[in-house]
Design an enzyme around this catalytic site. Structure first.
Site, short mmCIF file in Angstrom:
data_model
loop_
_atom_site.label_atom_id
_atom_site.label_comp_id
_atom_site.label_asym_id
_atom_site.label_seq_id
_atom_site.Cartn_x
_atom_site.Cartn_y
_atom_site.Cartn_z
N SER A 148 1.08 -1.35 0.03
CA SER A 148 -0.06 -0.11 -0.31
C SER A 148 0.88 1.35 -0.02
CB SER A 148 -0.76 0.08 1.20
OG SER A 148 -1.38 1.30 1.67
N TYR A 161 -1.80 -1.35 10.65
CA TYR A 161 -1.92 -1.61 9.20
C TYR A 161 -0.65 -1.01 8.52
CZ TYR A 161 -3.73 -1.08 4.33
OH TYR A 161 -3.99 -1.25 3.07
P1 NAD Z 1 -11.14 -6.34 1.12
O1 NAD Z 1 -12.06 -6.14 2.47
O2 NAD Z 1 -12.23 -5.98 -0.08
O3 NAD Z 1 -10.68 -7.90 0.75
C1 NAD Z 1 -9.84 -8.61 1.95
C2 NAD Z 1 -10.05 -10.11 1.86
O4 NAD Z 1 -9.14 -10.58 2.69
C3 NAD Z 1 -11.56 -10.47 2.38
O5 NAD Z 1 -11.94 -11.20 1.30
C4 NAD Z 1 -11.22 -10.96 3.65
O6 NAD Z 1 -12.13 -12.06 3.80
C5 NAD Z 1 -9.69 -11.71 3.40
N1 NAD Z 1 -9.30 -11.89 4.71
C6 NAD Z 1 -9.32 -10.91 5.91
N2 NAD Z 1 -8.76 -11.58 6.94
C7 NAD Z 1 -8.44 -12.88 6.57
C8 NAD Z 1 -8.14 -14.03 7.30
N3 NAD Z 1 -7.78 -14.07 8.68
N4 NAD Z 1 -8.04 -15.05 6.49
C9 NAD Z 1 -8.31 -15.31 5.36
N5 NAD Z 1 -8.52 -14.40 4.60
C10 NAD Z 1 -8.92 -13.00 5.29
O7 NAD Z 1 -9.80 -5.56 0.86
P2 NAD Z 1 -9.19 -5.03 -0.29
O8 NAD Z 1 -9.34 -3.59 -0.26
O9 NAD Z 1 -9.29 -5.65 -1.50
O10 NAD Z 1 -7.57 -5.55 0.22
C11 NAD Z 1 -6.75 -6.31 -0.09
C12 NAD Z 1 -5.23 -5.69 0.02
O11 NAD Z 1 -5.20 -4.57 -0.52
C13 NAD Z 1 -5.02 -5.87 1.63
O12 NAD Z 1 -3.98 -6.08 1.78
C14 NAD Z 1 -5.16 -4.21 1.78
O13 NAD Z 1 -4.37 -3.77 2.66
C15 NAD Z 1 -4.38 -3.97 0.13
N6 NAD Z 1 -4.82 -2.19 -0.04
C16 NAD Z 1 -6.07 -2.05 -0.30
C17 NAD Z 1 -6.44 -0.84 -0.41
C18 NAD Z 1 -7.59 -0.19 -0.72
O14 NAD Z 1 -7.78 1.10 -0.62
N7 NAD Z 1 -8.59 -0.98 -0.55
C19 NAD Z 1 -5.31 0.23 -0.71
C20 NAD Z 1 -3.93 -0.16 -0.45
C21 NAD Z 1 -3.75 -1.75 -0.13
#
Ligand code: NAD
Length: 266
Positions: A148, A161
């Site tokens: 991120s 985070y």
């Molecule tokens: P999201 O919440 O849509 O998806 C995250 C997924 O991880 C979910 O399906 C959830 O069930 C799964 N998960 C969480 N804890 C878990 C566990 N203990 N065991 C198994 N699965 C688990 O989130 P997203 O936005 O798609 O995020 C995905 C990645 O991208 C993350 O690492 C997040 O930090 C990173 N990210 C997101 C953003 C954003 O703005 N959305 C920005 C930068 C980085």
């Protein structure tokens, strides 16, 4: 020591990952789902890992008809031994699963801090550990860590985070250095705010922490430092992940590929 290197075609060809297996964590939603679909579109057979069984079922339906397959694997990544075992035999590993809590440090529950570090740093370590023996044996592997902007910059109220993502950056670079002699690359992809449930869920928390009405959080908090004033789509992140698995990225390792609308240009 030299590592054997087969030069790719000198022009852009469609990404072909036929015959490769890929494991994507957090594949039931958001960025992970987009990554699973993108890699299967390129022909990879994807192990889709998540604790959300319903979301994985929906993903399998969406993947029907793609050149590669998507196989669901319901797993809670806090089970670190199971995570390590699940990664055995994969050619491509996408460490993506994550969670967020927005809270000042003095109010941040220690158990949540521990869970965030477990899922977003320790599980990636165990997954890499489980994946490397096969990758090293065959002399090819791709590790992509969905980090991120918060792997490179801090924001208030996101201690767990930001700490986990900064740790993931270090883990990724270490894997890059160790894997280089074995044909294994390791990189981070660093998005700004992406249109997913993780962002939707934090709007209320951000509003409370910043003492703002929820409808002003997007522009005044989330997109404040982004020169491009829109959320990034999950498919844009998935494309960056996929390109790191392609033949033209064979020399790209230990990097952090930023897709942040200009946030870190400040
Ligand atoms: P999201 O919440 O849509 O998806 C995250 C997924 O991880 C979910 O399906 C959830 O069930 C799964 N998960 C969480 N804890 C878990 C566990 N203990 N065991 C198994 N699965 C688990 O989130 P997203 O936005 O798609 O995020 C995905 C990645 O991208 C993350 O690492 C997040 O930090 C990173 N990210 C997101 C953003 C954003 O703005 N959305 C920005 C930068 C980085």
């Amino acid at each position: 020591m030299t590592t054997p290197y087969a030069a790719p075609a000198p022009y852009a060809a469609p990404l072909d990952l036929a015959g490769r297996t890929a494991l994507v964590t957090g594949a039931a939603g958001g960025i992970g789902r987009a990554c699973a679909l993108r890699l299967a579109s390129a022909g990879a057979d994807v192990r889709a890992v998540d604790r959300d069984a319903e979301g994985l079922d929906a993903l399998v339906g969406q993947a029907a008809g793609l050149p590669g397959t998507v196989g669901p694997r319901v797993l809670d990544l806090t089970d670190l031994d199971a995570a390590e075992q699940a990664a055995a035999g994969t050619d491509i590993l996408v460490n993506n699963a994550g969670l967020q809590l927005v809270r000042p440090i003095e109010d941040f529950p220690p158990d949540v801090f521990h869970t965030v570090l477990t899922v977003m740093l320790e599980a990636p370590f165990r997954l890499i550990r489980g994946a490397l023996p096969h990758m090293y044996r065959q002399g090819w592997g791709r590790i992509v860590n969905v980090s991120s902007v918060h792997g490179l910059r801090a924001s208030p109220y996101k201690s767990a985070y930001v700490a986990a993502k900064h740790g993931l950056e270090g883990l990724s670079k270490t894997a890059a250095l160790e894997g280089a002699a074995h044909g294994v690359t390791s990189n981070c992809v660093n998005p700004g705010y992406v249109r997913t449930a993780l962002v939707e869920r934090q709007l209320a928390d951000q509003a409370r922490a910043h003492r703002l009405p929820e409808d002003r959080v997007l522009t005044e908090v989330l997109l404040r430092d982004s020169a491009i004033k829109r959320l990034i789509e999950p498919e844009e992140v998935a494309e960056a992940v996929a390109q790191l698995c392609g033949p033209h990225a064979a020399s790209v390792t230990g990097t952090s590929q930023v897709l942040d609308g200009g946030w870190t240009a400040h």
